[in-house]
Design a protein around this motif. Structure first.
Motif, PDB file in Angstrom:
ATOM      1  N   ARG A 153     -62.766  41.915  82.726  1.00  0.00           N
ATOM      2  CA  ARG A 153     -62.866  42.681  81.491  1.00  0.00           C
ATOM      3  C   ARG A 153     -63.603  41.779  80.510  1.00  0.00           C
ATOM      4  N   GLU A 187     -65.502  49.169  80.218  1.00  0.00           N
ATOM      5  CA  GLU A 187     -64.828  47.941  79.793  1.00  0.00           C
ATOM      6  C   GLU A 187     -64.626  46.955  80.944  1.00  0.00           C
ATOM      7  N   GLU A 188     -64.092  47.510  82.034  1.00  0.00           N
ATOM      8  CA  GLU A 188     -63.829  46.626  83.176  1.00  0.00           C
ATOM      9  C   GLU A 188     -64.967  46.760  84.171  1.00  0.00           C
TER      10      GLU A 188
END
Lengths: 282, 550
Positions: free
Chosen positions: B140, B239-240
């Motif tokens: 992340r 995001e990840e």
């Protein structure tokens, strides 16, 4: 009684004499209570004439039978009573038929009301591809009766009238086509009775049935005659002699002899009649 | 008297016997071809969903390739060079964003070793198709959440589930609330245009214009809020990231939200594979297509096909039945009626594209154009009905199939015995009552036969539809929750066209060939299902109105 057998060959008069025969020669009984009066009725399919100048009275609440060989015009005449010949193109009709004194051939006649009063049973049983109940209820439905209770009553009365009720009362919702031939024909009678006609025309109603079913229908006719006028076409002379009160013999579209059944079969006045009923031809 | 068979009888029997064999053979041949076609489509179509093992090929020159073996080609010996049969393997290597090509061919003699590593990971992505490789890291931003294939795999599962749920929420938002607001804004825009054409006093006009402007502004503000939320949600999808390593050791970071499905094919049990198979079938049948139709599902095409056939049936059955009724029951039988009948039969032989052109000229331009001028003048010059749409496509097909219905209905009517009609007429029924209550019900199985034939013909027709409203990709279904719910002017997708488009118009042919079979199989299934439904209805009617044996 001994029937005198004439040595004359049928062919000798068939070709020559028939065209010379006038209807005025025809033998007719006195009918007091006439429901139909046929007055010089002639009928043509295109150019060929099927009926020649037929005049006769048909009594009320009696069984009148038409006999004669195939193609003699009996069915054509019968279908004039409810104007079913209207369906065929290129037919021509002369003369008149009066029903209770009023002409039925008049173009202004409401054919559907006429047919409601003059029911018909056909040679081949023709139940609709519907349930037994719907077959009998059909006539009343189209004449505007919708209430279930009324229809139930009509169906039961019609089936009882045609002596079919006991046999089918538990399977009114089943297809009418599952019935036997004789039952189908009685269903057609019930259907004809359902609209409460005055007259029932029967066009060789037993010709496709076995002797047992035929006997049932003949018995039924005796019952029906108490309330309806019956006109039957048959080429079975025994049947005519068994069931009818009056018999008319047609030959080549002409009325040859018309008399009380007993008289016609025991003492035919015309030679052609005698030849026909003794089985010389036909 | 000699009762033995003479030469002539014997000869004729011999001919008769060989004729029987010929007829039987012809039938057997036909059946065989049908079974072969269905079997072939079925095998290739169903194979599309099956997950095979992922092979790691080490080549003689040291290169390494990871992918699924998707085909093999034998080559005859080359004179002077090789004596034995050689061959080459087709490998689906995916990773189109990295390598450029999704498939490679490798000659047998180049391959040094083939192995099936347990940790090989297959990713199905929203974009760029499959990715084959090993998982390295899950991160992340700069924070590493997991490292090493197994650890990443364990951490990936729950995270991915969460992302899938979020993605579905985004889709709902786009289709639902945002779609609604766009719909409203468009409605207001049209209202504004309508206002401009109306004859109003200046005050009144100003008042109404202000009202519309106010409402538009409000909606736009709402839209902005939703759009911001959508943007945020989209951000969160990325995001990840899953860092993957290809067989060659190249690293590639893929957003977890972009991944549709991740599997480790070589570590799967048979049961897992079966589950995956069902999941893919479900996705294929229920989802929207992705990547210009080469991935994802084909639900809009199924829906479009079924709806179009449905609308066509609604149009063609009354039209055909009424025409047949007139021809058979009312018209005076003569030269004219015979000519009309021949013309109707010949209409069935007109090439379908001709009907398409007619539909474009008549329905789309003439009828649709008139409707637009009369009822949708505000939207002009953007056409509403004056362009291809599902209604015009259905009506064009109705014209195409109406001869079938007429012929079948006429046959059904002719089969109703005369005695049945006379029985009704003799009870005092009019001709109309007789037809409605006795003749038509008795002819209903025949009418349904016509409808079945028409449906089968219509469902398989593609050419005429291409010019009256069928499209490669339709953004919306012709049926939704916006009033009036059924939008017959919309363009639609169709399985037949989908097959053509995917199979022959796609740049990525190797990947889409199996899709063609799967779609063809589905088209056959859809048509069969619709026909079976109609046949069940027909048989029920037949039992009910079984024609008497007279």
């Amino acid at each position: 009684m001994e029937i005198k057998i004439s040595p004359v060959n049928e062919g000798e008069w068939m070709e020559s004499d028939v065209s010379a025969m006038g209807t005025d020669d025809a033998v007719r009984p006195e009918i007091k209570d006439a429901l139909f009066q046929i007055d010089s009725l002639s009928f043509w399919y295109r150019e060929s004439q099927a009926l020649h100048d037929i005049s006769m009275d048909i009594p009320s609440r009696q069984i009148t039978a038409y006999i004669g060989p195939s193609g003699c015009g009996k069915s054509t005449l019968l279908r004039c009573f409810n104007r079913l010949n209207d369906l065929i193109d290129e037919v021509r009709i002369e003369g008149d038929i009066r029903f209770e004194g009023a002409s039925i051939l008049d173009p202004s006649v409401e054919v559907n009301s006429l047919r409601k009063r003059i029911g018909m049973v056909f040679q081949k049983s023709n139940p609709f591809p519907k349930s037994i109940y719907e077959n009998v209820a059909y006539g009343c439905r189209i004449h505007g009766i919708r209430r279930k209770r009324d229809l139930d009553e009509i169906v039961e009365r019609g089936l009882r009238g045609a002596a079919l009720w006991d046999e089918v009362k538990d399977r009114l919702d089943e297809s009418a086509l599952g019935l036997s031939g004789g039952q189908q024909q009685r269903l057609c009678i019930a259907r004809a009775l359902s609209v409460e006609p005055d007259v029932i025309l029967l066009d060789e109603p037993c010709s496709a049935l076995d002797p047992v079913a035929t006997a049932k229908i003949e018995e039924l006719m005796q019952e029906l005659k108490k309330r309806y006028t019956l006109i039957i076409v048959t080429h079975n002379m025994q049947q005519a002699s068994r069931v009818s009160d009056f018999t008319a013999f047609l030959y080549h579209g002409r009325l040859i002899e018309y008399a009380e059944t007993k008289t016609l079969f025991i003492r035919p006045r015309k030679k052609q009649t005698e030849d026909y009923i003794t089985g010389r031809f036909g | 008297m000699n009762l033995g068979r003479d030469d002539r009888t014997r000869r004729s029997e011999r001919v008769g016997e060989s004729l029987t064999w010929l007829c039987g053979g012809a039938l057997a041949f036909n059946l065989l071809m049908i079974v072969a076609v269905i079997g072939f489509i079925g095998y290739r179509g169903l194979d599309y969903f099956w997950q095979g093992r992922v092979a790691l090929c080490r080549l003689e020159d040291g290169r390494r390739l990871l992918g699924e073996i998707s085909g093999r080609e034998e080559r005859p010996p080359t004179p002077g060079k090789t004596l034995e049969m050689t061959g080459r393997l087709q490998l689906r290597v995916g990773n189109r964003d990295v390598t450029g090509a999704g498939f490679v061919w490798i000659d047998d003699d180049q391959i040094a070793e083939i192995s099936y590593p347990e940790d090989a990971l297959l990713l199905e992505r929203l974009e760029w198709g499959h990715f084959y490789g090993r998982a390295v890291e899950l991160r992340r931003g700069d924070e590493v959440l997991a490292r090493g294939p197994d650890e990443v795999w364990r951490a990936f599962g729950p995270l991915h589930e969460e992302k899938v749920a979020r993605r579905e929420a985004i889709e709902r938002l786009e289709r639902g609330e945002i779609g609604d607001i766009n719909f409203e804004i468009e409605r207001l825009r049209l209202a504004g245009k309508r206002l401009a054409r109306r004859d109003l006093s200046p005050d009144e006009r100003a008042l109404q214009e202000a009202a519309i402007a106010h409402e538009t502004k409000e909606r736009e503000a709402q839209y902005q809020v939703l759009a911001d939320r959508l943007f945020e949600e989209r951000e969160s999808l990325a995001e990840e990231q899953l860092v993957m390593e290809t067989a060659d050791g190249e690293r590639n970071a893929i957003a977890v939200g972009e991944i549709v499905r991740a599997v480790r094919p070589n570590a799967m049990s048979l049961l897992d594979r079966a589950g995956l198979y069902l999941g893919r079938v479900r996705e294929f049948v229920w989802d929207d297509p992705r990547e210009s139709n080469t991935e994802g599902g084909i639900f809009p095409a199924i829906f479009g096909t079924v709806l179009m056939v449905f609308i066509m049936s609604i149009a063609v059955v009354p039209l055909g039945v009424l025409a047949a009724l007139y021809l058979r029951e009312y018209a005076k039988q003569g030269v004219l009626v015979r000519t009309v009948r021949i013309a109707v039969n010949n209409l069935a032989g007109v090439p379908s594209i001709v009907f398409g052109v007619f539909g474009l000229g008549f329905f789309v331009y003439l009828v649709g154009g008139s409707i637009d001028r009369l009822f949708y003048p505000d939207a002009l010059p953007t056409p509403t009905y004056g362009t291809g749409g599902i209604l015009w496509a259905s009506l064009t097909l109705a014209l195409l199939t109406v001869p079938v219905v007429i012929v079948a209905t006429e046959e059904g009517l002719a089969a109703v015995p005369r005695g049945t009609r006379e029985g009704s007429l003799a009870l005092g029924a009019t001709k109309f009552e007789t037809i409605r209550r006795v003749v038509l019900p008795a002819a209903a199985p025949g009418i349904l036969t016509g409808m079945i034939l028409a449906m089968a013909r219509a469902a398989g027709e593609v050419a005429p539809l291409m010019i009256v409203g069928m499209v490669k990709l339709a953004p919306t279904l012709p049926l939704d929750h916006h009033f009036p719910f059924v939008h017959l002017e919309r363009k639609f997708m169709h399985l037949g066209f989908h097959i053509y488009d995917v199979g022959f118009q796609s740049p990525n042919v190797e990947a889409t060939t199996p899709l063609v079979f799967a779609t063809a199989l589905l088209l056959v299934l859809v048509v069969t299902l619709m026909n079976v439904a109609a046949i069940v209805v027909r048989n029920r009617l037949r039992r009910k109105y079984a024609s008497s044996a007279i």
